[in-house]
Scaffold this active site. Structure first.
Site, mmCIF file in Angstrom:
data_model
loop_
_atom_site.group_PDB
_atom_site.id
_atom_site.type_symbol
_atom_site.label_atom_id
_atom_site.label_comp_id
_atom_site.label_asym_id
_atom_site.label_seq_id
_atom_site.Cartn_x
_atom_site.Cartn_y
_atom_site.Cartn_z
ATOM 1 N N ASN A 143 0.860 -1.185 0.000
ATOM 2 C CA ASN A 143 0.000 0.000 0.000
ATOM 3 C C ASN A 143 0.892 1.229 0.000
ATOM 4 O O ASN A 143 1.454 1.613 1.030
ATOM 5 C CB ASN A 143 -0.916 -0.019 1.229
ATOM 6 C CG ASN A 143 -1.973 1.087 1.177
ATOM 7 O OD1 ASN A 143 -1.774 2.117 0.541
ATOM 8 N ND2 ASN A 143 -3.095 0.855 1.839
ATOM 9 N N ASP A 169 -1.387 -1.026 -4.214
ATOM 10 C CA ASP A 169 -1.528 -0.167 -5.392
ATOM 11 C C ASP A 169 -0.206 -0.111 -6.148
ATOM 12 O O ASP A 169 0.805 -0.687 -5.729
ATOM 13 C CB ASP A 169 -1.990 1.235 -4.992
ATOM 14 C CG ASP A 169 -1.130 1.837 -3.881
ATOM 15 O OD1 ASP A 169 0.110 1.729 -3.969
ATOM 16 O OD2 ASP A 169 -1.693 2.396 -2.918
ATOM 17 N N ASP A 324 -5.766 -14.855 -19.667
ATOM 18 C CA ASP A 324 -6.619 -15.575 -18.720
ATOM 19 C C ASP A 324 -7.605 -16.481 -19.457
ATOM 20 O O ASP A 324 -8.150 -16.112 -20.503
ATOM 21 C CB ASP A 324 -7.370 -14.556 -17.859
ATOM 22 C CG ASP A 324 -8.098 -15.198 -16.703
ATOM 23 O OD1 ASP A 324 -7.447 -15.904 -15.914
ATOM 24 O OD2 ASP A 324 -9.323 -14.986 -16.594
ATOM 25 N N GLU A 353 -3.068 -19.101 -20.327
ATOM 26 C CA GLU A 353 -3.457 -19.918 -19.174
ATOM 27 C C GLU A 353 -4.187 -21.155 -19.685
ATOM 28 O O GLU A 353 -5.377 -21.112 -19.996
ATOM 29 C CB GLU A 353 -4.357 -19.144 -18.206
ATOM 30 C CG GLU A 353 -4.665 -19.973 -16.958
ATOM 31 C CD GLU A 353 -5.887 -19.498 -16.181
ATOM 32 O OE1 GLU A 353 -6.072 -19.964 -15.041
ATOM 33 O OE2 GLU A 353 -6.668 -18.690 -16.716
ATOM 34 N N HIS A 418 -1.588 -17.528 -7.815
ATOM 35 C CA HIS A 418 -2.779 -17.014 -7.137
ATOM 36 C C HIS A 418 -3.934 -18.006 -7.169
ATOM 37 O O HIS A 418 -4.938 -17.798 -6.483
ATOM 38 C CB HIS A 418 -3.208 -15.685 -7.770
ATOM 39 C CG HIS A 418 -3.622 -15.815 -9.202
ATOM 40 N ND1 HIS A 418 -2.746 -16.118 -10.218
ATOM 41 C CD2 HIS A 418 -4.835 -15.683 -9.798
ATOM 42 C CE1 HIS A 418 -3.388 -16.167 -11.364
ATOM 43 N NE2 HIS A 418 -4.666 -15.904 -11.143
ATOM 44 N N ASP A 419 -3.825 -19.067 -7.951
ATOM 45 C CA ASP A 419 -4.894 -20.056 -8.080
ATOM 46 C C ASP A 419 -4.598 -21.364 -7.353
ATOM 47 O O ASP A 419 -5.353 -22.329 -7.494
ATOM 48 C CB ASP A 419 -5.152 -20.358 -9.565
ATOM 49 C CG ASP A 419 -5.893 -19.232 -10.266
ATOM 50 O OD1 ASP A 419 -6.751 -18.599 -9.624
ATOM 51 O OD2 ASP A 419 -5.621 -18.988 -11.455
ATOM 52 N N ASP A 463 -7.171 -20.355 -2.673
ATOM 53 C CA ASP A 463 -7.859 -19.079 -2.741
ATOM 54 C C ASP A 463 -9.053 -19.087 -1.769
ATOM 55 O O ASP A 463 -9.846 -20.027 -1.786
ATOM 56 C CB ASP A 463 -8.344 -18.884 -4.189
ATOM 57 C CG ASP A 463 -9.145 -17.622 -4.385
ATOM 58 O OD1 ASP A 463 -9.012 -16.697 -3.577
ATOM 59 O OD2 ASP A 463 -9.902 -17.576 -5.376
ATOM 60 N N ARG A 467 -3.691 -15.668 -1.173
ATOM 61 C CA ARG A 467 -3.556 -14.287 -1.641
ATOM 62 C C ARG A 467 -3.355 -13.313 -0.473
ATOM 63 O O ARG A 467 -3.932 -12.231 -0.431
ATOM 64 C CB ARG A 467 -4.776 -13.899 -2.472
ATOM 65 C CG ARG A 467 -4.992 -14.832 -3.667
ATOM 66 C CD ARG A 467 -6.248 -14.512 -4.446
ATOM 67 N NE ARG A 467 -6.411 -15.425 -5.578
ATOM 68 C CZ ARG A 467 -7.374 -15.323 -6.494
ATOM 69 N NH1 ARG A 467 -8.269 -14.342 -6.407
ATOM 70 N NH2 ARG A 467 -7.457 -16.197 -7.491
#
Length: 583
Positions: A143, A169, A324, A353, A418-419, A463, A467
């Site tokens: 952040n 961010d 994706d 992917e 992330h998956d 997930d 994350r």
């Protein structure tokens, strides 16, 4: 010889141009069934004047087959050939028109590679062979500008849920680029950055606008410029299979139904457009009604999305796209996508992917690479499970033979993302097993990728737990693990043989989880020794020379009576290398 096991076709991964002067040939036979495979080659217009016999090398094996491979440089870019397959005193000849017990008269019925057209050669970005990627989920990385925080942003480091925010961010990424440079990575893969209603941004609302919670387009351009000034490539995530339900054209369909000018932008199965008995009346990603699926065969949709792909390459000098749900988009779209992207940036790296065998997309007309989840599954099954060396070598041999060499050289290898659950969690929180997996990742063929935070010991189940927020407090980071990652990244980046050299198992036995393998080019020869057991082990393998050194300590390691004996701690490893004489 088992004739039914023999296979070759003069196309795809079995016969292909590796570069404008070289053709790679592969043949399959039953495992341990034949001693030699020899290619009888020549030019069909001058067979006698160009005739050459080339012995193939056994490049890989799986549980049923051996795979033989060679590189041929035809004098005139044309190649006619058959294979002589030898077992003991018996020879058979494998030709395009069948199997023969005597060599057919040249060149009728022989295989043909008609001509190497440079325009048809599958070219992948050279820089991707040198890359070490770092995957960043921006919302969970850092952040840097609290003024951008969405309403309800929680304290950094809290428990991730399916819909909560922590305020990461692009300013946060910018603030930590020096940290990534110190780690040694030279490429970043960002999960989606464009305006969306979720923290993960896989439900795009505006494809040409950076999400306001991350910053703005100028901030992304600044991040890209700063990355490039440090020698870091930038790859963005493109969600072209589906969009958000708030994507303006879909909102128009919700409002105007079949009268909407955008009705054919989507796959509408029934009007009114709604969720009916839990199932949308339109095609979606999975069955998520908030992610309607694009009709990418529609010329307007195709033009819109291809413009997006080109826009970001030109706007921020983008180095690549990760695509994706790539397997659920039509192949015609991806062929046009490649043309647009490669015209805008010939060195752009295109990664789809696809979670399974992806040869359909990897023949030079669509992607350069795919996310190699089968690699992750097999590596973790071996180092963190109960697979033995024999079966592991078979699995890796099968993966290597899936694709042409140029794809193998840039296949996108990762151990988690992330998956999936975090690497340390998948390793049962045993750092020794994690390290073996990472050593294999960085000494194997392909382009390695680290998921943010793995290098400091972040844990997490599937997930959303995987994350978690990046841990920036040095007191809470695993500094020993971080130093190990830096060491392995540096080793790979410093040695071309670990990036481009050939790979081969030297020891991989039944009922034994210990392995030895090699990477080698014309300059360096590496051998990697791994004790994947909870007991101390000594691994032995014949070594003809005495010029070996430990790759991490530079200590000389000398074989005894032609046999190298390496003592290893439980779940221990050692990497040896030697210089090769110029040929």
């Amino acid at each position: 010889m088992l004739l039914e096991a023999m296979y070759h076709v003069p196309r795809d991964k079995w016969a292909y141009a590796y570069n404008p002067s070289t053709i790679h040939l592969r043949v399959r036979t039953k495992r341990n069934d034949v001693q030699y495979v020899t290619a009888l080659t020549g030019d069909k217009y001058d067979w006698n004047g160009t005739y050459k016999e080339i012995q193939l090398e056994k490049a890989a094996s799986d549980s049923m087959f051996d795979y033989w491979e060679t590189a041929v440089k035809p004098k005139y870019k044309r190649l006619t050939y058959i294979f002589r397959i030898t077992a003991g005193t018996e020879n058979i000849y494998l030709a395009d028109n069948g199997i023969h017990y005597a060599q057919p008269y040249p060149t009728g019925g022989y295989y043909e590679f008609s001509y190497i057209h440079e325009i048809d050669v599958f070219k992948v970005p050279e820089w991707a062979k040198e890359a070490v990627f770092y995957q960043i989920m921006t919302e969970r990385f850092a952040n840097g500008n609290p003024d951008l925080n969405p309403e309800g942003t929680q304290e950094w480091g809290g428990r991730p849920e399916l819909d909560n925010y922590f305020g990461g961010d692009l300013q946060g990424v910018l603030n930590h680029l020096d940290d990534l440079t110190k780690l040694g990575v030279n490429a970043i893969y960002f999960t989606p950055l464009f305006q969306a209603n979720s923290y993960h941004k896989y439900d795009t609302v505006d494809y040409k606008k950076v999400d306001p919670h991350f910053g703005d387009n100028e901030m992304l351009k600044k991040v890209a410029e700063q990355c490039h000034s440090r020698g870091i490539r930038v790859m963005l995530d493109a969600v072209f299979n589906h969009c958000s339900e708030d994507f303006p054209p879909f909102q128009d369909v919700l409002k105007n139904g079949k009268n909407s000018k955008y009705a054919d932008w989507f796959h509408i199965n029934e009007y009114p457009v709604q969720i009916k008995d839990g199932i949308p009346t339109y095609d979606t990603f999975g069955f998520y009604g908030n992610m309607p699926k694009f009709n990418t065969a529609n010329p307007e949709v195709k033009a819109y999305l291809l413009d997006v792909a080109e826009y970001w390459i030109k706007e921020i000098k983008l180095d690549g796209w990760r695509l994706d749900v790539a397997n659920e988009v039509d192949n015609h779209f991806w062929r046009d996508f490649r043309k647009v992207v490669k015209t805008a940036n010939p060195e752009a790296y295109i990664v789809g992917e696809v979670w399974s065998d992806s040869l359909t997309w990897l023949m030079g007309d669509q992607f350069d690479s795919v996310m190699n989840y089968p690699f992750a599954d097999k590596v973790l099954e071996f180092f963190c499970g109960s697979m033995d060396g024999y079966n592991f070598a078979n699995e890796m041999g099968s993966l290597i033979m899936r694709y042409p060499q140029q794809t193998n050289e840039v296949i996108f290898n990762m151990l988690c993302s992330h998956d999936t659950p975090r690497l340390l969690t998948r390793a049962g929180e045993d750092k020794r097993r994690l390290k073996l997996s990472v050593v294999f990742l960085f000494t194997y063929i392909g382009t390695p990728c680290i998921f943010y935070g793995d290098e400091v010991g972040i844990r997490g189940e599937s997930d959303p737990d995987c994350r978690k927020c990046m841990q920036w407090d040095p007191a809470k980071q695993d500094q020993e693990l971080y130093d190990f990652y830096r060491l392995m990244i540096d080793l790979r980046k410093s040695n071309e043989a670990l990036r481009k050299g050939r790979f081969r198992f030297l020891k991989a036995d039944h009922n034994d989880p210990c392995i030895i393998y090699e990477r080698m080019d014309d300059t360096l020869h590496f051998t990697v020794w791994m004790n994947n057991t909870p007991q101390e082990r000594t691994l032995s393998h014949p070594m003809e020379t005495k010029d070996w050194k430990d790759a991490l300590t530079e200590e000389a390691v000398v074989p005894t009576n032609g046999m190298m004996n390496i003592k290893l701690d439980p779940y221990g490893y050692r990497i040896l290398y030697r210089q090769l004489e110029p040929s």
